[in-house]
Design an enzyme around this catalytic site. Structure first.
Site, short mmCIF file in Angstrom:
data_model
loop_
_atom_site.label_atom_id
_atom_site.label_comp_id
_atom_site.label_asym_id
_atom_site.label_seq_id
_atom_site.Cartn_x
_atom_site.Cartn_y
_atom_site.Cartn_z
N MET A 26 45.52 34.99 47.61
CA MET A 26 45.02 34.72 48.87
C MET A 26 43.75 34.03 48.96
O MET A 26 42.94 33.65 49.65
CB MET A 26 44.18 36.31 49.61
CG MET A 26 45.50 37.22 49.95
SD MET A 26 44.91 38.32 51.13
CE MET A 26 43.38 39.10 50.38
N HIS A 33 42.97 34.88 38.46
CA HIS A 33 44.22 34.26 38.99
C HIS A 33 44.95 33.14 38.19
O HIS A 33 46.17 33.12 38.11
CB HIS A 33 44.12 33.56 40.24
CG HIS A 33 43.29 34.44 41.58
ND1 HIS A 33 42.09 34.42 41.80
CD2 HIS A 33 44.06 35.20 42.15
CE1 HIS A 33 41.93 35.36 43.01
NE2 HIS A 33 43.22 35.80 43.32
N GLY A 144 48.35 41.14 39.46
CA GLY A 144 47.55 41.78 38.58
C GLY A 144 47.52 43.27 38.67
O GLY A 144 47.65 43.88 39.54
N LYS A 146 44.77 44.79 38.17
CA LYS A 146 43.80 45.20 38.83
C LYS A 146 43.95 45.97 40.16
O LYS A 146 43.26 46.88 40.54
CB LYS A 146 42.89 43.99 39.09
CG LYS A 146 41.89 44.15 40.34
CD LYS A 146 40.57 43.72 39.79
CE LYS A 146 39.68 44.32 40.95
NZ LYS A 146 39.88 44.28 42.25
#
Ligand code: PAF
Length: 283
Positions: A26, A33, A144, A146
């Protein structure tokens, strides 16, 4: 790097590519990233990234409007990483008509943890990821860890729909003090930024207690929430789950000190001031 906004142009550009590695984002790109881009490069060629702030995955009171948009800086970073195509559609490009067909994850994954606190979030994520996959037609796509639950839901979705895209999970990228990198970290004041690593410290504490054979995981979760609350956090959850399906471990899955226990992960979401942070740690 070619910057493309329309689906037709993207398809023309990628026609015949059989090993595309894709990283959907995004935007507001940070080192986390970029580490996904590097992992993508190891798994395919060309590397295609997307930047699209997906309205469908934001609740009515969430930060869609103020979500940081830093397109020029993002382009420079992606160029340095050798990304071949950046797909950056406008909302009209990706959703030229209302997106009435949706991809709905099952309740046992889609309405727990993040799904409980962000109703509709995973529906929005699965819908946009399916559409982006349909546009890019990648052989692999990188997400990811995360966003642990998101990764699991997308992996299951790809498997159940027999999508021709392999889902690759990338380790969480952390600042030196342990804070997981996130675009939302930019919302933190300097005082909050100094406090933010306590979230990961709490996860480490829970993991240590579990490994040391804590007799009652539910009590441990409550204690972790209380520790956060005592320092001014507003925790939504601290939850120990089985890695394989994100369900709570039952008595057979967790016997203190047993070497046979199901592999576990502890996940958390908590607000610090107005900023909601999420993180997780495999135990
Ligand atoms: O993780 C994100 O940034 C988003 O949820 C994703 C996967 C790009 C879909 O909008």
């Amino acid at each position: 790097m070619k910057i493309i906004s329309t689906i037709d142009e993207l398809r023309d550009q990628l026609r015949g590519q059989l090993r595309t590695a894709f990283v959907p984002t995004m935007g507001n790109l940070h080192e986390g990233h970029l580490s996904l881009m590097r992992l993508a490069r190891r798994h395919g060629d060309p590397v295609v990234a997307s930047i699209f702030v997906n309205r469908l995955q934001f609740g009515p009171n969430e930060d869609f409007d103020k979500y940081p948009r830093t397109f020029q800086a993002d382009v420079e970073k992606l160029e340095k990483e050798g990304v071949y195509v950046l797909f950056a559609p406008t909302e009209k490009d990706l959703y030229p008509e209302p997106q009435e067909y949706r991809v709905q994850p099952p309740d046992n994954l889609g309405t727990i943890l993040e799904g409980e606190f962000r109703p509709g979030f995973f529906n929005g994520v699965c819908t946009v990821v399916t559409k982006l996959f349909s546009c890019v037609q990648p052989r692999v796509a990188v997400f990811g860890k995360k966003d642990y639950q998101q990764l699991m839901i997308i992996r299951n979705m790809a498997r159940q729909f027999a999508l021709p895209t392999e889902i690759i999970g990338a380790e969480t990228f952390r600042a030196e003090d342990g804070l997981a990198l996130s675009s939302r970290n930019g919302y933190l004041s300097s005082e909050e930024r100094a406090e933010a690593p306590f979230l990961f410290q709490t996860l480490n504490w829970v993991a240590e207690q579990t490994r040391a054979g804590h007799p009652d995981l539910a009590a441990l979760e409550r204690e972790a929430m209380a520790r956060l609350a005592a320092r001014g956090w507003k925790p939504d959850y601290v939850s120990i789950r089985k890695r394989m399906n994100l369900q709570a471990p039952d008595a057979a899955d967790y016997i203190p000190h047993s070497a046979e226990n199901a592999p576990l992960v502890v996940l958390t979401a908590a607000k610090l001031g107005n900023t909601r942070l999420i993180d997780n740690l495999e135990i």
